[in-house]
Structure formats: structure tokens, C-alpha cells
Design a protein around this motif. Structure first.
Motif: not given
Ligand SMILES: Cc1cc2nc3c(=O)[nH]c(=O)nc-3n(C[C@H](O)[C@H](O)[C@H](O)COP(=O)(O)OP(=O)(O)OC[C@H]3O[C@@H](n4cnc5c(N)ncnc54)[C@H](O)[C@@H]3O)c2cc1C
Length: 406
Positions: A339-340, A347-360, A378-389
Motif C-alpha cells: 500500500i503506497i 497530510n498523512l501518507y503510508v508506505n507499507c505491506g511489502w511483506g517478504t519482498g520490499g528490499f528489492k 500518486p505517481h502513476p506507478l503507485n496509483a494502483p497500490f492505493a488503500l482504496e483498492r
């Protein structure tokens, strides 16, 4: 490439400035994602009045504990775009940050042991190629050519029936990645504040205007959460809920060996993944422990199963000894995608939920999160990863689609 090594104990690690009374942006969590976000806020958006607040020490969480696998061969378009952007950034970051953090593109094999694995792998290779991601399907003999110590005999419990191979994938030295990002963020004017735990949020109605910490109240124009494993705890403090669960995730290393393992091998079916670090340790990881927790340690039976799987695939490992095991704490979403984006609190934003794969994903997570915080969009790359999904149902269901999730 012009690179300059960091000193053994970089100066900024110890400087630890007193927090100022207010910043334009506060990032919570000085792991890879928080540091990359601060770096790109400064570099891409010219925002340097930034503090990264870390409750422990710089990059001592999952950033220090992961098995450093970098790849972009995800099945779904949204994920492939995000991780391929990250891989492109990895390819240029050593030169850009002037630090050789041992990014080694030695390739990643994802093994297939069942007919279903084969179908999934062949489909993923096709999808990857359509998305411009380098991917090949290899027969067992071709797999053995890439990794001669792997047992591809038909007599094993789960014979290797083939594998996907991404040649541009690989590993990097994670602590040096963190230091390289931190050094450049520090040079650009970002305050990296360690031993500073966020314990609450200062709000004006539905708007966040600062944070409470063990080092006092700090005001902020915008706040970004990059606190992997603890995101739901922070969200609750801010007054909303996140669809994430925190799980322990373990890994181990052997003592040092001569170079024997030339690539990275991942097996979803027998469930282990193995590479050899630059120093010589065999690095092995498994899946998450099934229960929730914040303990940064896991159960012994998970390690036992992981070792059994490794020895089955690599009989030569039966002579190796475990040097140490450890655990991190990762947060996992229902669709195994991150979720990004914005939260219900202004004014509060979140970047989380990368689970086991966030280093890459580190550089792309930082790139897109910085864009989102700086522009409010959102940047076009993270628009699909919004909390609303999770309310619209437009999930990015990588679960089971991306081989072992690391
Ligand atoms: C054993 C293991 C193996 C892994 N292997 C891989 C792999 O091979 N490839 C891959 O891509 N990914 C892998 N991962 C996942 C990857 O490490 C994470 O997804 C990624 O590191 C998360 O982003 P981060 O680096 O910012 O997190 P972290 O480094 O965990 O940063 C979050 C920071 O937030 C801080 N924090 C939390 N709460 C607060 C608070 N209240 N106030 C201030 N600070 C706070 C924490 O102390 C922490 O330092 C692995 C993880 C583990 C544990």
C-alpha cells in the motif's frame, strides 16, 4: 564507475541531531524505504527540510535482516511496472550515490516442481516478456548449467521440472545500500534522527500537523509512514485501520565457504531460497511464521523445514554448518501487494505491506512515495497500490502469482 567507499563507521551514523521544532516533511522509520524516500524528496523534489525519525538505530529493522534478493519478474502488470522501475534504479544507483554496494546481477532461478508450477512459470515468463522484463524458461538440464550444485535428478521427492530465470536479477549488500542512501540524504540536508520513537500524532481536526515522540513534539507539514512491521500500530495511533498483519520472518547463514553457488535459487514448492553472499556465507530464507507478532524472532520448526528443503535441493549443503539465524517483522496485506498512498487523515501518507519482498523495491518505493508526499498525488506507478483498492475490490493479487514472495 567512480565510487568512493564509506568509512567503517560513517559520521552521520553517530551525529544524531536534536530534532528541530518543525519540518516540512517527517518520515517515520529509517529503513531502506524511509531513507530512499528522504533521498528522493531532496533529489527529485528539492524538499530538504525533512526529518527521518527512527525508534532504534538507522536501518536496524528489516533493512538489516533481509536476504537481499532483487528481481522484477512479477506476474501482474502493476507489480512488474513497479519492480522493473526499481531494478532500473538499482542498475544506476551505485554510480549515482557514488558507492559500490555490491549489486550483483547473478540471476534468479524460480524452480518448478509440479505440473502446476510449470504452467505458472511458463505463463509468468510470457507475461514478463510482454512487460519488457527479461525472463527465460529453462529445462532441468539448462537449470543445471546455470547452477551446477543444484540436484536436478528425477529421483528426489520433488524433482526439478524446469525453472524461470531472470538474468538481470541478483543481490546487493543491504547495510551499505542503507548507508549510501543515508549519506546522500544527509549531505542534501535531511536530519536522520535515531532513538526517536513516534508515540502519537498531533492533529488539527482530520489533519495531521505533527508527531509526539520520546524526544518531544515535532510539528510537520506532512508525515509519511515507512515503518514496516509496525504500520498498523501507527495507523491506529492516527485513528484509522490498515488491512495488514505483522508476521515474523526468518533467515539464516552458514559459516563462510569458497564460492560454490553462482546464482540465486528460489523454490516455492519445497519452500526455501538460497544465495551466497559476497563474503561467502550461504544465505537461506523461508516463508513467514504463521502467527502474528512483533518479536523479531520466529519458531525453530520453520528453520528446520527450511534446512531440510535446502539439503534436498543442494545435497552438498549437508556438510555446511549454521552460523546464525535471525528474524524480522514484516507486514502483509490480503493480496500480498503493498500500500503506497494517502490515508483517511489529511497530510498523512503510508508506505507499507511489502511483506517478504520490499528490499528489492527500495528505490522505487522511495521514488513513488516521495512523489506522493511532495505532490499530494500518486505517481502513476503507485496509483494502483492505493488503500482504496480494499474497498473498490481492484486488488493486485500477487499471492501465489509471484513464486516465493521475496
Ligand atoms: C528475514 C527476511 C528476509 C527478507 N528477504 C527479502 C529479500 O530477499 N528480498 C526482498 O525484496 N525483501 C526481503 N525482505 C523484506 C524486506 O526486508 C522488507 O520488505 C523491507 O526492508 C521493508 O522496508 P524498510 O527497509 O523500510 O523496513 P525496515 O528496515 O523494517 O524499516 C522500518 C523502520 O521503522 C522503524 N519504526 C517502527 N515503528 C516506529 C516508530 N513508532 N517510530 C519510529 N520508528 C519506527 C523500525 O525501527 C524500522 O527501522 C526480507 C525480510 C526479512 C525479515
Amino acid at each position: 564507475m567512480t565510487t568512493q567507499p564509506l568509512p567503517e563507521h560513517p559520521d552521520f551514523l553517530w551525529r544524531n541531531p536534536e530534532p528541530r521544532s518543525s519540518y516540512d516533511v517527517i518520515i517515520v522509520g529509517a529503513g531502506g524505504h524511509g531513507l530512499a524516500t528522504a533521498y528522493y524528496l531532496a533529489k527529485n523534489h528539492g524538499i530538504t527540510n525533512v526529518a527521518v525519525l527512527e525508534k532504534g538505530w538507522l536501518a536496524g529493522g528489516n533493512m538489516a535482516r533481509n536476504t537481499t534478493i532483487i528481481r522484477s519478474n512479477y506476474l501482474l502488470d502493476e507489480s512488474a511496472a513497479m519492480y522493473e522501475h526499481a531494478l532500473g534504479l538499482w542498475e544506476r544507483l551505485p554510480e549515482e550515490l557514488e558507492y559500490d554496494f555490491l549489486f550483483s546481477q547473478r540471476g534468479v532461478l524460480n524452480l518448478a516442481h509440479t505440473l502446476q508450477d510449470v504452467r505458472e512459470g511458463v505463463r509468468r515468463v510470457g507475461a514478463n516478456r510482454l512487460n519488457g522484463v527479461d525472463a527465460q524458461w529453462l529445462t532441468p538440464d539448462e537449470v543445471a548449467e546455470v547452477c551446477p550444485i543444484l540436484n536436478v535428478s528425477p529421483d528426489t521427492r520433488y524433482p526439478v521440472l524446469g525453472a524461470t530465470f531472470q538474468p538481470r536479477a541478483g543481490i546487493a549488500k543491504h547495510d551499505h545500500v542503507a548507508w549510501a542512501l543515508a549519506r546522500r540524504a544527509d549531505e542534501l540536508g535531511v536530519d536522520l534522527i535515531q532513538g526517536c520513537e513516534v508515540t502519537g500524532f498531533v492533529k488539527d481536526g482530520d489533519r495531521v500537523v505533527g508527531v509526539e515522540t520520546n524526544r518531544g513534539r515535532i510539528l510537520a507539514g506532512r508525515v509519511g509512514l515507512a515503518a514496516a512491521g509496525h504500520s498498523s500500530v501507527l495507523a491506529e495511533m492516527a485513528g484509522f485501520r490498515l488491512p495488514v498483519q505483522s508476521h515474523p520472518l526468518q533467515a539464516l547463514v552458514s559459516e563462510l565457504h569458497e564460492p560454490v553457488h553462482p546464482t540465486v535459487v528460489m523454490s516455492n514448492h519445497v519452500h526455501v531460497y538460497v544465495s551466497q553472499a559476497h563474503k561467502g556465507e550461504l544465505v537461506m530464507g523461508a516463508g513467514v511464521d504463521a502467527y502474528n507478532g512483533y518479536g523479531q524472532r520466529g519458531s525453530f520448526h520453520v528453520i528446520e523445514h527450511q534446512m531440510a528443503a535446502a539439503v534436498e535441493l543442494f545435497p552438498v549443503f549437508a556438510r555446511a554448518h549454521v552460523l546464525r539465524t535471525w528474524g524480522g517483522i514484516v507486514d502483509v496485506t490480503p493480496d500480498a501487494s503493498p500500500i503506497i498512498g494517502a490515508t483517511p487523515v489529511e497530510n498523512l501518507y503510508v508506505n507499507c505491506g511489502w511483506g517478504t519482498g520490499g528490499f528489492k523495491a527500495t528505490p522505487a518505493a522511495g521514488w513513488t512515495f516521495a512523489h506522493t508526499i511532495a505532490t499530494g498525488e500518486p505517481h502513476p506507478l503507485n496509483a494502483p497500490f492505493a488503500l482504496e483498492r480494499f474497498t473498490t475490490g481492484a486488488l493486485i493479487d500477487e499471492h501465489g502469482a509471484a513464486a516465493v514472495a521475496h
